[in-house]
Design a protein around this motif. Structure first.
Motif, PDB file in Angstrom:
ATOM      1  N   UNK A 122       0.835  -1.205   0.000  1.00 10.84           N
ATOM      2  CA  UNK A 122       0.000   0.000   0.000  1.00 10.84           C
ATOM      3  C   UNK A 122       0.869   1.254   0.000  1.00 10.84           C
ATOM      4  N   UNK A 123       1.925   1.247   0.807  1.00 13.50           N
ATOM      5  CA  UNK A 123       2.846   2.400   0.860  1.00 13.50           C
ATOM      6  C   UNK A 123       3.598   2.535  -0.467  1.00 13.50           C
ATOM      7  N   UNK A 124       4.000   1.419  -1.062  1.00 13.98           N
ATOM      8  CA  UNK A 124       4.693   1.453  -2.351  1.00 13.98           C
ATOM      9  C   UNK A 124       3.791   2.058  -3.424  1.00 13.98           C
ATOM     10  N   UNK A 125       2.536   1.657  -3.423  1.00 12.14           N
ATOM     11  CA  UNK A 125       1.581   2.218  -4.386  1.00 12.14           C
ATOM     12  C   UNK A 125       1.446   3.721  -4.168  1.00 12.14           C
ATOM     13  N   UNK A 126       1.325   4.122  -2.917  1.00  8.19           N
ATOM     14  CA  UNK A 126       1.197   5.545  -2.592  1.00  8.19           C
ATOM     15  C   UNK A 126       2.419   6.324  -3.074  1.00  8.19           C
ATOM     16  N   UNK A 127       3.624   5.816  -2.780  1.00  9.50           N
ATOM     17  CA  UNK A 127       4.849   6.498  -3.203  1.00  9.50           C
ATOM     18  C   UNK A 127       4.949   6.607  -4.719  1.00  9.50           C
ATOM     19  N   UNK A 128       4.458   5.599  -5.413  1.00  7.29           N
ATOM     20  CA  UNK A 128       4.556   5.594  -6.863  1.00  7.29           C
ATOM     21  C   UNK A 128       3.480   6.458  -7.519  1.00  7.29           C
TER      22      UNK A 128
END
Length: 105
Positions: free
Chosen positions: A61-67
């Protein structure tokens, strides 16, 4: 950490921006430049997010947000790149080992 190797001209330009008060330090300028780079080169931002996720530094979820993607879009990008995600359908022993590895238990 490896020192940055920049030309004398660039170093002088950085010093001028700091001296004139645009930045409080070279580190602040570098952080701003890095954020700007990632915001203008979306592919880099996505690749960085994927690597952080694969190295178990951040959640999906954090990776998606950062991307800048939704979680579903992020999963689709990973699938398109042939990246197979681990699912949580593991034995209790495997889960305990993983939790110990990341310091939860």
């Amino acid at each position: 950490m490896e020192a940055l190797d920049i030309s004398d001209d660039m170093n002088e330009e950085v010093d001028i921006l700091v001296k004139r008060g645009y930045y409080t330090s070279k580190s602040e300028l570098l952080r701003d430049a890095f954020r700007t780079l990632l915001n203008t080169k979306i592919e880099l931002k996505i690749s960085l997010s994927i690597e952080l996720y694969l190295n178990e530094k951040i959640s999906i979820a954090r990776a998606a947000e950062l991307s800048g993607l939704t979680t579903i879009e992020f999963k689709e990008v990973m699938a398109a790149r042939g990246i197979v995600r681990e699912t949580e359908g593991k034995s209790a022993q495997e889960m305990d080992t993983k939790l110990k590895k990341i310091g939860i238990v």
